[in-house]
Design a protein around this motif. Structure first.
Motif, PDB file in Angstrom:
ATOM      1  N   GLN A 143       0.181  -1.083   0.559  1.00  0.00           N
ATOM      2  CA  GLN A 143      -0.092   0.030   0.227  1.00  0.00           C
ATOM      3  C   GLN A 143       0.932   1.348  -0.173  1.00  0.00           C
ATOM      4  O   GLN A 143       1.628   0.898   0.983  1.00  0.00           O
ATOM      5  CB  GLN A 143      -0.562  -0.172   1.343  1.00  0.00           C
ATOM      6  N   PHE A 144       0.482   2.387  -0.327  1.00  0.00           N
ATOM      7  CA  PHE A 144       0.987   3.884  -0.223  1.00  0.00           C
ATOM      8  C   PHE A 144       0.388   4.136   1.157  1.00  0.00           C
ATOM      9  O   PHE A 144      -0.653   3.834   1.031  1.00  0.00           O
ATOM     10  CB  PHE A 144       0.856   4.644  -2.006  1.00  0.00           C
ATOM     11  N   ASN A 145       2.331   4.714   1.601  1.00  0.00           N
ATOM     12  CA  ASN A 145       1.641   5.437   2.595  1.00  0.00           C
ATOM     13  C   ASN A 145       2.484   6.362   2.738  1.00  0.00           C
ATOM     14  O   ASN A 145       1.962   7.196   1.769  1.00  0.00           O
ATOM     15  CB  ASN A 145       3.249   3.826   3.965  1.00  0.00           C
ATOM     16  N   GLU A 146       2.039   7.090   4.252  1.00  0.00           N
ATOM     17  CA  GLU A 146       2.563   8.591   4.778  1.00  0.00           C
ATOM     18  C   GLU A 146       3.330   8.949   3.819  1.00  0.00           C
ATOM     19  O   GLU A 146       3.392  10.278   3.495  1.00  0.00           O
ATOM     20  CB  GLU A 146       2.472   8.364   5.960  1.00  0.00           C
ATOM     21  N   ILE A 147       4.563   8.300   3.917  1.00  0.00           N
ATOM     22  CA  ILE A 147       5.782   8.737   3.475  1.00  0.00           C
ATOM     23  C   ILE A 147       6.037   8.961   2.012  1.00  0.00           C
ATOM     24  O   ILE A 147       6.568   9.761   1.929  1.00  0.00           O
ATOM     25  CB  ILE A 147       6.470   7.918   4.214  1.00  0.00           C
ATOM     26  N   ASP A 148       5.427   7.659   1.447  1.00  0.00           N
ATOM     27  CA  ASP A 148       5.054   8.122  -0.041  1.00  0.00           C
ATOM     28  C   ASP A 148       4.236   9.560  -0.344  1.00  0.00           C
ATOM     29  O   ASP A 148       4.874   9.870  -1.797  1.00  0.00           O
ATOM     30  CB  ASP A 148       3.783   7.164  -0.805  1.00  0.00           C
ATOM     31  N   ILE A 149       3.224  10.089   0.357  1.00  0.00           N
ATOM     32  CA  ILE A 149       3.052  11.333  -0.058  1.00  0.00           C
ATOM     33  C   ILE A 149       3.436  12.202  -0.127  1.00  0.00           C
ATOM     34  O   ILE A 149       3.015  13.170  -0.071  1.00  0.00           O
ATOM     35  CB  ILE A 149       1.222  11.072   0.559  1.00  0.00           C
ATOM     36  N   ASP A 150       4.144  12.107   1.359  1.00  0.00           N
ATOM     37  CA  ASP A 150       4.885  13.028   1.495  1.00  0.00           C
ATOM     38  C   ASP A 150       6.028  13.507   0.672  1.00  0.00           C
ATOM     39  O   ASP A 150       6.088  14.628   0.331  1.00  0.00           O
ATOM     40  CB  ASP A 150       5.324  13.007   2.918  1.00  0.00           C
ATOM     41  N   SER A 151       6.159  11.952   0.102  1.00  0.00           N
ATOM     42  CA  SER A 151       7.704  11.959  -1.157  1.00  0.00           C
ATOM     43  C   SER A 151       7.139  13.273  -2.215  1.00  0.00           C
ATOM     44  O   SER A 151       7.958  14.015  -2.630  1.00  0.00           O
ATOM     45  CB  SER A 151       7.881  10.929  -1.078  1.00  0.00           C
ATOM     46  N   LEU A 152       5.726  12.145  -2.410  1.00  0.00           N
ATOM     47  CA  LEU A 152       5.172  12.420  -3.455  1.00  0.00           C
ATOM     48  C   LEU A 152       4.876  14.395  -3.825  1.00  0.00           C
ATOM     49  O   LEU A 152       5.201  15.499  -4.813  1.00  0.00           O
ATOM     50  CB  LEU A 152       3.818  12.145  -3.986  1.00  0.00           C
ATOM     51  N   ASN A 153       4.767  15.005  -2.397  1.00  0.00           N
ATOM     52  CA  ASN A 153       4.076  16.349  -2.100  1.00  0.00           C
ATOM     53  C   ASN A 153       5.476  17.347  -2.083  1.00  0.00           C
ATOM     54  O   ASN A 153       5.272  18.312  -3.110  1.00  0.00           O
ATOM     55  CB  ASN A 153       3.861  16.542  -0.937  1.00  0.00           C
ATOM     56  N   LEU A 154       6.633  16.871  -1.363  1.00  0.00           N
ATOM     57  CA  LEU A 154       8.003  17.438  -1.495  1.00  0.00           C
ATOM     58  C   LEU A 154       8.433  17.350  -2.737  1.00  0.00           C
ATOM     59  O   LEU A 154       8.988  18.486  -3.724  1.00  0.00           O
ATOM     60  CB  LEU A 154       9.214  16.861  -0.710  1.00  0.00           C
ATOM     61  N   MET A 155       8.436  16.734  -3.651  1.00  0.00           N
ATOM     62  CA  MET A 155       9.276  16.979  -4.984  1.00  0.00           C
ATOM     63  C   MET A 155       8.105  17.303  -5.613  1.00  0.00           C
ATOM     64  O   MET A 155       8.655  17.945  -6.563  1.00  0.00           O
ATOM     65  CB  MET A 155       8.497  15.505  -6.361  1.00  0.00           C
ATOM     66  N   ALA A 156       6.769  17.444  -6.048  1.00  0.00           N
ATOM     67  CA  ALA A 156       5.664  18.977  -6.526  1.00  0.00           C
ATOM     68  C   ALA A 156       6.268  19.925  -6.430  1.00  0.00           C
ATOM     69  O   ALA A 156       6.101  21.074  -7.113  1.00  0.00           O
ATOM     70  CB  ALA A 156       4.558  18.188  -6.375  1.00  0.00           C
ATOM     71  N   SER A 157       6.251  20.202  -4.629  1.00  0.00           N
ATOM     72  CA  SER A 157       6.593  21.167  -4.308  1.00  0.00           C
ATOM     73  C   SER A 157       8.429  21.671  -4.433  1.00  0.00           C
ATOM     74  O   SER A 157       7.919  23.334  -5.458  1.00  0.00           O
ATOM     75  CB  SER A 157       6.443  21.763  -2.761  1.00  0.00           C
ATOM     76  N   TRP A 158       8.411  21.481  -4.599  1.00  0.00           N
ATOM     77  CA  TRP A 158       9.867  21.598  -5.711  1.00  0.00           C
ATOM     78  C   TRP A 158       9.887  22.024  -6.832  1.00  0.00           C
ATOM     79  O   TRP A 158      10.101  23.174  -7.225  1.00  0.00           O
ATOM     80  CB  TRP A 158      10.956  21.006  -5.352  1.00  0.00           C
ATOM     81  N   ILE A 159       9.263  20.835  -7.841  1.00  0.00           N
ATOM     82  CA  ILE A 159       9.347  21.576  -9.235  1.00  0.00           C
ATOM     83  C   ILE A 159       8.266  22.463  -9.276  1.00  0.00           C
ATOM     84  O   ILE A 159       8.441  23.384 -10.030  1.00  0.00           O
ATOM     85  CB  ILE A 159       8.368  19.721  -9.336  1.00  0.00           C
ATOM     86  N   GLY A 160       7.819  22.836  -8.677  1.00  0.00           N
ATOM     87  CA  GLY A 160       6.618  24.266  -8.499  1.00  0.00           C
ATOM     88  C   GLY A 160       7.349  25.947  -8.290  1.00  0.00           C
ATOM     89  O   GLY A 160       7.310  26.876  -9.508  1.00  0.00           O
ATOM     90  N   VAL A 161       8.214  25.137  -7.334  1.00  0.00           N
ATOM     91  CA  VAL A 161       8.699  26.845  -6.941  1.00  0.00           C
ATOM     92  C   VAL A 161      10.565  26.708  -7.949  1.00  0.00           C
ATOM     93  O   VAL A 161      10.490  28.148  -7.799  1.00  0.00           O
ATOM     94  CB  VAL A 161       9.700  26.027  -4.921  1.00  0.00           C
ATOM     95  N   GLU A 162      10.547  25.875  -8.262  1.00  0.00           N
ATOM     96  CA  GLU A 162      11.645  26.090  -9.756  1.00  0.00           C
ATOM     97  C   GLU A 162      10.881  26.392 -10.572  1.00  0.00           C
ATOM     98  O   GLU A 162      11.774  27.221 -11.520  1.00  0.00           O
ATOM     99  CB  GLU A 162      12.088  24.175  -9.622  1.00  0.00           C
ATOM    100  N   LEU A 163       9.935  25.840 -11.209  1.00  0.00           N
ATOM    101  CA  LEU A 163       9.109  26.786 -12.978  1.00  0.00           C
ATOM    102  C   LEU A 163       8.475  28.098 -12.724  1.00  0.00           C
ATOM    103  O   LEU A 163       9.565  28.695 -13.091  1.00  0.00           O
ATOM    104  CB  LEU A 163       8.075  25.790 -12.425  1.00  0.00           C
ATOM    105  N   ILE A 164       8.774  28.261 -11.181  1.00  0.00           N
ATOM    106  CA  ILE A 164       8.770  29.790 -10.593  1.00  0.00           C
ATOM    107  C   ILE A 164       9.810  30.843 -11.178  1.00  0.00           C
ATOM    108  O   ILE A 164      10.070  31.327 -11.413  1.00  0.00           O
ATOM    109  CB  ILE A 164       7.814  29.957  -9.353  1.00  0.00           C
ATOM    110  N   ARG A 165      10.768  29.997 -10.756  1.00  0.00           N
ATOM    111  CA  ARG A 165      12.264  30.269 -10.491  1.00  0.00           C
ATOM    112  C   ARG A 165      13.045  29.958 -11.607  1.00  0.00           C
ATOM    113  O   ARG A 165      13.594  31.529 -11.881  1.00  0.00           O
ATOM    114  CB  ARG A 165      13.565  29.424  -9.329  1.00  0.00           C
ATOM    115  N   LEU A 166      12.350  29.358 -12.747  1.00  0.00           N
ATOM    116  CA  LEU A 166      13.468  29.015 -13.964  1.00  0.00           C
ATOM    117  C   LEU A 166      11.625  30.650 -14.933  1.00  0.00           C
ATOM    118  O   LEU A 166      12.984  30.979 -15.928  1.00  0.00           O
ATOM    119  CB  LEU A 166      13.153  28.221 -14.565  1.00  0.00           C
ATOM    120  N   GLN A 167      11.266  30.542 -14.117  1.00  0.00           N
ATOM    121  CA  GLN A 167      10.053  32.056 -15.243  1.00  0.00           C
ATOM    122  C   GLN A 167      11.192  33.576 -14.941  1.00  0.00           C
ATOM    123  O   GLN A 167      10.836  33.445 -15.571  1.00  0.00           O
ATOM    124  CB  GLN A 167       8.712  31.672 -14.944  1.00  0.00           C
ATOM    125  N   GLN A 168      11.271  33.569 -13.424  1.00  0.00           N
ATOM    126  CA  GLN A 168      11.510  34.811 -13.271  1.00  0.00           C
ATOM    127  C   GLN A 168      13.061  34.609 -13.653  1.00  0.00           C
ATOM    128  O   GLN A 168      12.873  35.416 -14.616  1.00  0.00           O
ATOM    129  CB  GLN A 168      11.578  34.711 -11.377  1.00  0.00           C
TER     130      GLN A 168
END
Length: 362
Positions: A143-168
């Motif tokens: 089963q996907f566990n809490e750590i899996d979801i936390d990992s996914l959230n961390l990856m998506a958050s970094w991508i979002g921040v990096e996309l903003i940085r690249l755009q800027q």
């Protein structure tokens, strides 16, 4: 003694290593992030997508060789698992898609048969950018566990921040480019201004001198421009200036150079050009300007030309030579104006700066 890390700490440590590898570039970081996700979730396919309306576009992916998935591949969003992820606006993790209510009857399952799926929306400046998702044709062994979801959230958050940085970063580069252009371009005619003109001529004079070649400098002045301004107003005068500037530019060769010298005057640099070729070029410029239909009067120009033959190493500095050529072209221009305008005069100057008498062309 070897440090022992918890599962969460290992995820965070690896994510930190990837996201701080800026020197390797965004492409490397995203691929390393996708590879980390595949290893973490023990799945086969990793995708960072871009959502464009109802289209799902693969931007980055890692997939087995037997799965024909490439960046740029486009699918209808409604026929992908990610449509459910976007609607949920939160992570979606399903170990056995065929047994789930959310995706068991989804068109994507019928088409691709992917049994395991975990995905999350990626946002940039609060707006949906796309999705980060991992999937496999085989059911997830646990089963996907809490750590899996936390990992996914961390990856998506970094991508979002990096996309903003690249755009800027892109916006900053464009702004810097615009500022450089504004500093070197005349705002009205869109030609190089006087400052960038001298910078260009310095390089050209040195190049022409090294190769012992011919070059000519031409000053062009719009005849009776003050009268046009007084009669039609400055707005029409500006239209005339722009039209003349573009006409000169479009008449010349790609490697010729034209700049706004000041007021209603333009400077033209004709490298590696014989005297006869310069004369023909000037006639074409005059004829094309005469075809401009902005005011009732036919537009004419007067020209002063200074030819220079580089046959030996200059014993003077570049700026002095440029000033000398401009002075002779200016003197010749005034002779053309004094004798009735709508014509050109020429000076020939050798590399010892000995002035040869002007020769009237028309």
């Amino acid at each position: 003694m070897e440090l022992q890390y918890t599962e969460s700490e290992r995820v965070i440590r690896r994510l930190y290593e990837i996201t701080n590898a800026y020197d390797k570039g965004f492409q490397y970081q995203i691929r390393a992030l996708l590879a980390m996700g595949l290893e973490r979730f023990n799945l086969d396919i990793a995708i960072l997508s871009r959502i464009e309306g109802d289209k799902y576009v693969v931007e980055h992916t890692i997939a087995p060789p037997d799965i024909p998935l490439r960046p740029g591949d486009t699918f209808e969003l409604g026929k992908t698992y990610c449509s459910v992820t976007c609607e949920a606006n939160s992570p979606v993790a399903i170990e056995r898609v065929g047994e789930s209510d959310a995706l068991g009857t989804h068109p994507a399952y019928q088409a691709f048969g992917l049994e395991s799926y975990v995905g999350i929306p990626v946002r940039c400046k609060g707006e949906l950018y796309g999705t980060l998702n991992f999937s496999s044709a085989t059911p997830y062994p646990r089963q996907f566990n809490e750590i899996d979801i936390d990992s996914l959230n961390l990856m998506a958050s970094w991508i979002g921040v990096e996309l903003i940085r690249l755009q800027q970063e892109t916006e900053l580069q464009l702004l810097n480019q615009k500022l450089v252009e504004q500093a070197s371009t005349d705002s009205l005619t869109r030609l190089p201004n006087r400052r960038s003109m001298f910078k260009y001529l310095r390089k050209e004079v040195n190049r022409i001198n090294r190769n012992s070649q011919l070059a000519s400098l031409v000053l062009i002045d719009i005849d009776f421009f003050k009268k046009l301004n007084d009669k039609y107003g400055h707005q029409v005068g500006d239209e005339v200036l722009y039209a003349v500037a573009q006409s000169i530019k479009n008449t010349l060769r790609d490697y010729d150079f034209v700049a706004r010298y000041g007021g209603e005057e333009f400077l033209v640099w004709l490298p590696e050009t014989t005297q006869l070729e310069v004369e023909n070029a000037c006639r074409r410029v005059m004829n094309n300007i005469a075809d401009i239909d902005i005011v009732d009067e036919m537009l004419t120009v007067s020209m002063g030309i200074c030819h220079f033959k580089f046959t030996q190493h200059l014993n003077t500095d570049t700026d002095t030579l440029i000033d000398t050529m401009v002075a002779h072209a200016d003197s010749s221009l005034y002779k053309a104006k004094a004798e009735g305008r709508n014509r050109f005069h020429q000076y020939e100057l050798d590399d010892e700066k000995q002035l040869i008498l002007p020769r009237e062309d028309r």
